[in-house]
Write a protein that holds these residues in place. Sequence first.
Motif, PDB file in Angstrom:
ATOM      1  N   PHE A 269      26.835  25.462 -80.950  1.00  0.00           N
ATOM      2  CA  PHE A 269      26.100  26.744 -81.680  1.00  0.00           C
ATOM      3  C   PHE A 269      24.892  26.346 -82.375  1.00  0.00           C
ATOM      4  N   TYR A 270      23.344  26.736 -82.401  1.00  0.00           N
ATOM      5  CA  TYR A 270      22.295  26.016 -82.639  1.00  0.00           C
ATOM      6  C   TYR A 270      21.616  27.524 -83.932  1.00  0.00           C
ATOM      7  N   LEU A 271      21.666  27.000 -85.154  1.00  0.00           N
ATOM      8  CA  LEU A 271      21.363  27.688 -85.854  1.00  0.00           C
ATOM      9  C   LEU A 271      19.892  28.010 -85.334  1.00  0.00           C
ATOM     10  N   SER A 272      19.176  26.974 -84.889  1.00  0.00           N
ATOM     11  CA  SER A 272      17.882  27.106 -84.741  1.00  0.00           C
ATOM     12  C   SER A 272      16.822  26.707 -83.465  1.00  0.00           C
ATOM     13  N   GLU A 273      15.661  26.805 -82.327  1.00  0.00           N
ATOM     14  CA  GLU A 273      14.983  26.322 -82.205  1.00  0.00           C
ATOM     15  C   GLU A 273      14.771  24.862 -82.430  1.00  0.00           C
ATOM     16  N   PHE A 274      14.106  24.783 -83.601  1.00  0.00           N
ATOM     17  CA  PHE A 274      13.171  23.658 -84.198  1.00  0.00           C
ATOM     18  C   PHE A 274      13.956  23.265 -85.240  1.00  0.00           C
ATOM     19  N   GLY A 275      14.528  23.640 -85.838  1.00  0.00           N
ATOM     20  CA  GLY A 275      15.369  23.508 -87.347  1.00  0.00           C
ATOM     21  C   GLY A 275      14.720  24.746 -88.410  1.00  0.00           C
ATOM     22  N   ASP A 276      14.058  25.718 -87.817  1.00  0.00           N
ATOM     23  CA  ASP A 276      13.172  26.008 -89.178  1.00  0.00           C
ATOM     24  C   ASP A 276      14.295  26.781 -90.108  1.00  0.00           C
ATOM     25  N   PRO A 277      13.846  25.982 -91.715  1.00  0.00           N
ATOM     26  CA  PRO A 277      14.752  27.123 -92.793  1.00  0.00           C
ATOM     27  C   PRO A 277      15.088  28.670 -92.580  1.00  0.00           C
ATOM     28  N   THR A 278      14.071  29.294 -92.448  1.00  0.00           N
ATOM     29  CA  THR A 278      14.640  30.418 -92.499  1.00  0.00           C
ATOM     30  C   THR A 278      15.477  31.344 -91.350  1.00  0.00           C
ATOM     31  N   GLU A 279      14.963  30.550 -89.569  1.00  0.00           N
ATOM     32  CA  GLU A 279      15.732  30.632 -89.095  1.00  0.00           C
ATOM     33  C   GLU A 279      17.201  30.300 -89.189  1.00  0.00           C
ATOM     34  N   ILE A 280      17.454  28.918 -89.459  1.00  0.00           N
ATOM     35  CA  ILE A 280      19.083  28.676 -89.741  1.00  0.00           C
ATOM     36  C   ILE A 280      19.760  29.845 -91.228  1.00  0.00           C
ATOM     37  N   ALA A 281      18.306  30.173 -91.739  1.00  0.00           N
ATOM     38  CA  ALA A 281      19.536  30.894 -92.728  1.00  0.00           C
ATOM     39  C   ALA A 281      19.331  32.274 -91.863  1.00  0.00           C
ATOM     40  N   HIS A 282      18.822  32.653 -91.459  1.00  0.00           N
ATOM     41  CA  HIS A 282      19.402  34.278 -90.540  1.00  0.00           C
ATOM     42  C   HIS A 282      20.041  34.610 -89.874  1.00  0.00           C
ATOM     43  N   ASN A 283      20.364  32.560 -88.623  1.00  0.00           N
ATOM     44  CA  ASN A 283      22.412  33.093 -87.811  1.00  0.00           C
ATOM     45  C   ASN A 283      22.867  32.488 -88.799  1.00  0.00           C
ATOM     46  N   LEU A 284      23.261  31.507 -89.881  1.00  0.00           N
ATOM     47  CA  LEU A 284      23.886  31.573 -90.478  1.00  0.00           C
ATOM     48  C   LEU A 284      25.565  31.931 -90.374  1.00  0.00           C
TER      49      LEU A 284
END
Length: 326
Positions: A269-284
Amino acid sequence: MSFDECIHRLNNNDVCILPSETVYGLACSALSTEAVQKVFKLKGRPSSNPLIVHVLDHRDASKICLTNSLSEKLSHFFWPGPLTLVLPKKNCVPPEVTAGLNTVGVRSPSHPKFREILSSVSFPLAAPSANKSNKISPTSYGDVKDEFGQDSPPIIDGGTCELGIESTVLDLTTSPPQILRLGMCTKDQIEDVIGIKIRDVNEITSSHVTNSDSKKSPGQMSKHYCPDTPLILYRTLDKLIENLPSIKNEIIILPKKNHNLPVNNALTFYLSEFGDPTEIAHNLYHTLHLSDKLNKKKIHAPLLDNKNSIFSAINDRLSRASSNCL
Ligand code: TXA
Ligand code: MG
């Protein structure tokens, strides 16, 4: 659950699950001991861990705690939003809410449905994250529906939570103020607003809180936010890559898609497309929930490169969720 049913329940010392911009919350009147006891029971939460009280604005906060010029400035800048302020409590707040402490954590959520409900009741709302004690906070309607099974209180569906991790908790009763829980509202942002250097309990104890500090912030035990499947954490991505040959038919969670790892033997599973911190937090948390449901033996994930303060908050949650760090 309809809006009217929700208001009816809250007015009658009962609990409801509400969406917030951080995570879903298990809400009830913060002024009702009976309702607050229901929340502790449903969560299986130790009575020593205080609840956050939600209000519409700083004026409403001043009805339940002693506000000051710092809270005034911070709320002006960050509210509504993911910042909880710990301040001396007023007598109207029952001791059950604050676990007997003489302080109370207060925040103003920005989710429109939470705010609409706050404007329709005449009391502030206590709301811990809507998960069983020590489990991962739910950030979507589906995840929250699973959490309490048949005992689930009715839920207001607010879709997916925008931010995805819990609010930053800032203690304003110490000098200088200190961050008790990392979140999307960062140390630098807070310092910029108040013009004072603040402490970060998490930094001092390298992410896990020591015994004396955990008394200050009773919810910050080092083991917390756990999935049922053991989560193996790696200090770096390279460490995880070294271990890839031994990971078979298990789950790997990676921060971004373009890692190009030879992960054919594992479900990734990937938490983001390009490593954006807000996207990672959103999906964690949603990704951890999803991974947990697959009933594999283990989940593997690397800590994030600690260059960004949101990454520190994410690493904090990953560390608390993990059973082992390699
Ligand atoms: O984003 C959030 O904060 C979510 C949403 C629903 O608002 N709520 C949440 O609540 O995360 P909970 O109960 O899961 O976490 C509350 C944290 C705990 O670590 C608790 O110890 C700390 O806030 N806390 C609450 N009141 C406190 C106080 N008076 N002094 C120190 N820490 C406090
Ligand atoms: Mg929680």
